[in-house]
Design an enzyme around this catalytic site. Structure first.
Site, PDB file in Angstrom:
ATOM      1  N   HIS A  15      -5.103   2.949   2.449  1.00 20.76           N
ATOM      2  CA  HIS A  15      -4.188   3.883   3.104  1.00 20.76           C
ATOM      3  C   HIS A  15      -5.074   5.306   2.927  1.00 20.76           C
ATOM      4  O   HIS A  15      -5.887   5.316   1.871  1.00 20.76           O
ATOM      5  CB  HIS A  15      -3.055   3.890   2.023  1.00 20.76           C
ATOM      6  CG  HIS A  15      -2.036   4.898   2.246  1.00 20.76           C
ATOM      7  ND1 HIS A  15      -1.900   6.014   2.030  1.00 20.76           N
ATOM      8  CD2 HIS A  15      -0.900   4.636   3.159  1.00 20.76           C
ATOM      9  CE1 HIS A  15      -0.670   6.558   2.353  1.00 20.76           C
ATOM     10  NE2 HIS A  15      -0.116   5.592   3.348  1.00 20.76           N
ATOM     11  N   ASP A  61       2.473  -1.621   5.937  1.00 20.50           N
ATOM     12  CA  ASP A  61       2.613  -2.266   7.337  1.00 20.50           C
ATOM     13  C   ASP A  61       2.089  -3.723   6.984  1.00 20.50           C
ATOM     14  O   ASP A  61       2.431  -4.810   7.953  1.00 20.50           O
ATOM     15  CB  ASP A  61       1.462  -1.870   8.130  1.00 20.50           C
ATOM     16  CG  ASP A  61       1.774  -0.353   8.893  1.00 20.50           C
ATOM     17  OD1 ASP A  61       1.076   0.575   8.482  1.00 20.50           O
ATOM     18  OD2 ASP A  61       3.014  -0.285   9.252  1.00 20.50           O
TER      19      ASP A  61
END
Ligand code: SDX
Length: 420
Positions: free
Chosen positions: A304, A361
């Site tokens: 991330h 995700d």
């Protein structure tokens, strides 16, 4: 006495103000740096640079904390609905029953889209990218709602509700077009306009039949978890475009394009492709991760831009994936593969040392796939969920009455050429 940072540069000493946020975040305010020193800051990707102060969403990336308007994401996931959370993000406070009702009715009123817009869709090849169709249609809305072009937010509530309403209709119509079926008229779908019905109605406009309550609830949760994420790439794009006083629809169409990228919202398509490839080719997940460590490819859904801990949304979705599949009596081999990848990666120094954890995700696609949503529609559904966040960010950048976003640069190109 306001705190400052002292900068000694070229024999000069200047004091730069320190800004502290409500959660204790600290910033050196460099607004006057260039005027006082002739220097600018350089921060490719803006990873150390705040573009704004904001009251919308707080993230503690080290601790894996996410709050919308101060409310922990875990509490909202458990107690709220997507539409109620959308109202919280957009209007800045938890809606009363009456305020929520007004919001829901505005959305119901604006759910139909102009048939001309659906004709734009028909002009696309069936196999066109759903994100190309979505960005075109969101921008296309400006053609059918000229009132949007000059809003000074006098009718912000009406305009923002239009967008929340129509993105749902358009996303469903895009899916129908991609499978060669006509769009389903929203009016053909009965049912009271209720906060909890937004997602159920969406699934019905997609698949033509009422979803099971647990399926609607699971997708509503996915939308809620995607609703905002402070200054991510697409939200910053929305603010950047909005800072030029471009209208809300154009700013959100730009955000759709930013979300499309595989490093951002497009990751939920890529991780699904990776899991399907591992399953289809019978690749051992441990071998797959070897390829990741040799930098042959990235493990999508992992890592991330700011989280250096488990993405709190991934933690919620990891459990939801288990629950939804169980409630639907579906066993998906891809979930087992995802679990194995996570287990091995989180025990491997390559990932641990780089602080790479599952992000939002990693598990969302498994849930959407179980509902029958095709992989190429995943990022469109991410955009449906993120729409309230973009709207809130756009409103804030306009309410702050700041300057047009215009980053500086350091030029490194050819110097002073003579033109033959
Ligand atoms: C979203 O910003 C937001 O808030 C976004 C979002 C939101 O809600 O809006 O949370 C939604 O976009 C989630 C992220 C979805 N993207 C992916 O899942 C794509 C895969 N992830 C990576 O590409 C990556 O982690 C990024 C792009 C998300 C972030 O990468 P950074 O911060 O730019 O980190 P980096 O590329 O500099 O990587 C640092 C190191 C590198 O290795 P070294 O050069 O140090 O040896 O970590 C490695 C990278 O190669 N690395 C990965 C990896 N991500 C980073 N290695 C393997 N797999 C990965 N996924």
């Amino acid at each position: 006495m306001a705190r400052t940072a002292t900068l000694n540069i070229d024999g000069k000493t200047i004091e730069l103000p320190i800004t502290e946020g409500s959660e204790g975040e600290l910033a050196v305010d460099v607004t006057k740096l260039r005027d006082q020193t002739g220097y600018i800051t350089l921060d490719p990707g803006y990873r150390n640079t705040g573009s704004c102060v904001s009251d919308i969403t707080f993230i503690d990336a080290e601790k894996g904390i996410l709050r919308y308007r101060g409310f922990p994401i875990e509490e909202l996931a458990e107690k709220s609905s997507f539409l109620e959370t959308a109202s919280l993000l957009i209007h800045g406070k938890q809606p009363s029953a009456e305020e929520l009702n007004t919001f829901v009715n505005l959305i119901a009123k604006h759910t139909p889209v102009n048939p001309g817009l659906l004709n734009i869709l028909k002009g696309f090849p069936q196999e066109a990218s759903p994100m190309a169709m979505l960005s075109a249609c969101i921008n296309g809305l400006c053609g059918y709602h000229p009132e949007v072009l000059d809003i000074e937010r006098k009718d912000f509530d009406e305009t923002s509700s239009k967008l929340i309403a129509k993105v749902r209709t358009l996303a469903a119509a895009i899916y129908r077009h991609s499978v060669g079926k006509p769009a389903i008229e929203p009016a053909d779908i009965p049912g009271p306009a209720k906060a909890g019905n937004y997602t159920a109605k969406f699934l019905q406009m997609m698949f033509g039949e009422a979803p099971k309550p647990e399926v609607a609830r699971a997708l509503d949760l996915i939308f809620l978890l995607h609703a905002d994420h402070e200054q991510n790439c697409s939200a910053s794009t929305c603010r950047m475009v909005g800072s030029s006083h471009a209208n809300l629809f154009a700013s959100c169409a730009a955000a759709v394009c930013a979300l499309w990228g595989p490093l951002h919202g497009g990751a939920n398509v890529e991780i699904m492709n990776q899991l399907e490839q591992i399953h289809k080719d019978g690749i051992d997940p441990d071998d797959f991760l070897k390829g990741v460590k040799e930098k042959k490819y990235r493990l999508f859904g992992f890592g991330h831009p700011i989280y250096r801990n488990y993405d709190p949304r991934a933690r919620i979705l990891s459990k939801a994936a288990e629950d939804v599949l169980a409630s639907m009596n579906v066993s998906d081999p891809l979930l087992k593969i995802a679990r194995r990848l996570e287990q091995v990666a989180l025990a491997d120094d390559y990932f641990v040392s780089r602080k790479l954890y599952p992000n939002v995700d990693f598990y969302s696609g498994i849930i959407m796939r179980a509902m029958g949503v095709p992989t190429e529609m995943f990022t469109v559904l991410f955009a449906v969920g993120r729409m309230p966040g973009w709207i809130a960010q756009w409103k804030e950048v306009r309410d702050q009455k700041g300057k047009i976003y215009r980053p500086r640069q350091i030029y490194t190109g050819p110097v002073n050429q003579t033109y033959a």
